[in-house]
Design a protein around this motif. Structure first.
Motif, PDB file in Angstrom:
ATOM      1  N   LEU A   1       0.820  -1.205   0.000  1.00 58.70           N
ATOM      2  CA  LEU A   1       0.000   0.000   0.000  1.00 58.70           C
ATOM      3  C   LEU A   1       0.857   1.260   0.000  1.00 58.70           C
ATOM      4  O   LEU A   1       0.547   2.232  -0.695  1.00 58.70           O
ATOM      5  N   LEU A   2       1.945   1.249   0.737  1.00 60.30           N
ATOM      6  CA  LEU A   2       2.856   2.395   0.758  1.00 60.30           C
ATOM      7  C   LEU A   2       3.494   2.607  -0.615  1.00 60.30           C
ATOM      8  O   LEU A   2       3.535   3.741  -1.126  1.00 60.30           O
ATOM      9  N   ASP A   3       3.956   1.531  -1.245  1.00 58.94           N
ATOM     10  CA  ASP A   3       4.551   1.636  -2.581  1.00 58.94           C
ATOM     11  C   ASP A   3       3.525   2.095  -3.612  1.00 58.94           C
ATOM     12  O   ASP A   3       3.840   2.885  -4.504  1.00 58.94           O
ATOM     13  N   SER A   4       2.292   1.620  -3.496  1.00 50.50           N
ATOM     14  CA  SER A   4       1.236   2.040  -4.421  1.00 50.50           C
ATOM     15  C   SER A   4       0.941   3.528  -4.265  1.00 50.50           C
ATOM     16  O   SER A   4       0.760   4.247  -5.250  1.00 50.50           O
ATOM     17  N   HIS A   5       0.902   3.991  -3.022  1.00 49.32           N
ATOM     18  CA  HIS A   5       0.656   5.413  -2.755  1.00 49.32           C
ATOM     19  C   HIS A   5       1.779   6.279  -3.341  1.00 49.32           C
ATOM     20  O   HIS A   5       1.515   7.297  -3.986  1.00 49.32           O
ATOM     21  N   ARG A   6       3.022   5.866  -3.115  1.00 42.97           N
ATOM     22  CA  ARG A   6       4.152   6.627  -3.670  1.00 42.97           C
ATOM     23  C   ARG A   6       4.118   6.652  -5.189  1.00 42.97           C
ATOM     24  O   ARG A   6       4.380   7.681  -5.816  1.00 42.97           O
TER      25      ARG A   6
END
Length: 71
Positions: free
Chosen positions: A8-13
């Motif tokens: 989720l963090l990588d997708s947000h970035r």
């Protein structure tokens, strides 16, 4: 941090930077399994062993032992 949180963090970035999102966790698991199987078959052929049926043959020897000769 769990794998889902990292995804989720990588997708947000990626969304913020306008890049393509990363693949979902577990998406390429079967591809990795196939590649590992192909690699083991290749190593067996290079070593001069049969590439297929080794496990079944070994289990067959274990489950059906040869009768011992009485000399």
């Amino acid at each position: 941090m769990s794998i889902t949180q990292q995804y989720l963090l990588d997708s947000h970035r990626a969304r913020q930077l306008g890049e393509a999102p990363p693949p979902a966790p577990g998406r390429h698991d079967w591809q990795v399994v196939r590649e590992f199987r192909d690699y083991r078959r290749f190593r067996a052929v290079v070593a001069g062993r049969p590439a297929r049926g080794r496990l079944r043959e070994a289990l067959g020897r274990w489950l059906r032992p040869r009768p011992r000769s009485t000399c």
